[in-house]
Write a protein that holds these residues in place. Structure first.
Motif, PDB file in Angstrom:
ATOM      1  N   VAL A  41     -49.222 -44.860 -61.454  1.00 36.71           N
ATOM      2  CA  VAL A  41     -48.071 -43.956 -61.252  1.00 36.71           C
ATOM      3  C   VAL A  41     -48.385 -42.968 -60.140  1.00 36.71           C
ATOM      4  O   VAL A  41     -47.532 -42.690 -59.278  1.00 36.71           O
ATOM      5  N   ASN A  42     -49.587 -42.417 -60.138  1.00 37.77           N
ATOM      6  CA  ASN A  42     -49.979 -41.475 -59.097  1.00 37.77           C
ATOM      7  C   ASN A  42     -49.921 -42.114 -57.714  1.00 37.77           C
ATOM      8  O   ASN A  42     -49.351 -41.549 -56.768  1.00 37.77           O
ATOM      9  N   LEU A  44     -48.274 -44.754 -56.731  1.00 37.79           N
ATOM     10  CA  LEU A  44     -46.924 -45.181 -56.364  1.00 37.79           C
ATOM     11  C   LEU A  44     -45.995 -44.017 -56.050  1.00 37.79           C
ATOM     12  O   LEU A  44     -45.123 -44.137 -55.186  1.00 37.79           O
ATOM     13  N   THR A  45     -46.156 -42.907 -56.756  1.00 36.88           N
ATOM     14  CA  THR A  45     -45.205 -41.794 -56.580  1.00 36.88           C
ATOM     15  C   THR A  45     -45.665 -40.768 -55.561  1.00 36.88           C
ATOM     16  O   THR A  45     -44.849 -40.233 -54.819  1.00 36.88           O
ATOM     17  N   SER A  46     -46.938 -40.435 -55.543  1.00 34.15           N
ATOM     18  CA  SER A  46     -47.418 -39.435 -54.587  1.00 34.15           C
ATOM     19  C   SER A  46     -48.847 -39.756 -54.152  1.00 34.15           C
ATOM     20  O   SER A  46     -49.806 -39.105 -54.570  1.00 34.15           O
TER      21      SER A  46
END
Length: 101
Positions: A41-42, A44-46
Motif C-alpha cells: 500500500v505504501n 503504491l500510494t506514496s
C-alpha cells in the motif's frame, strides 16, 4: 512462597506455557501477513515517503519482546522480580496494618 509440585500443578504450568508460545506464533504470523500489505500500500500510494519502516521496526520490537517473554528470556520482569514485588507489597500492607492498630 511455596511451589506446587503436584501433577495437576505441573500440567497447569505446562499448558499455560504452551498457550504463551502459541500466542507468540499467532502474533508473528499476523506480523508476517500484514506487513507485506502495508509495504505494498505504501509503495503504491506514496512511493516518495516510505512510512512502512515505522510498522516494520515498531511492530518488530513488539514481536521480539513477545518472543523473549514467551520463551522465558525476560531479563527485566521475570518470576524473581514478580516474587520480590509481591513480597514488597505484602510487607508494606503489613506495616500499614500495624500503624492503624
Amino acid at each position: 512462597m511455596e511451589i506446587n509440585y503436584t501433577e495437576e500443578g505441573r500440567y497447569y504450568r505446562a499448558k499455560k506455557k504452551v498457550e504463551e508460545i502459541r500466542k507468540f506464533y499467532e502474533h508473528l504470523a499476523v506480523y508476517l501477513l500484514c506487513n507485506p500489505i502495508v509495504i505494498a500500500v505504501n509503495l503504491l500510494t506514496s512511493p516518495g515517503y516510505l512510512y512502512f519502516w515505522y510498522s516494520l521496526f515498531g511492530w518488530g520490537i513488539a514481536i521480539v519482546l513477545h518472543g523473549l517473554k514467551a520463551f522465558g528470556f525476560s531479563p527485566l520482569f521475570n518470576k524473581e522480580w514478580e516474587q520480590r514485588k509481591v513480597k514488597e507489597f505484602m510487607e508494606k500492607e503489613e506495616q500499614a496494618k500495624k500503624t492503624w492498630e
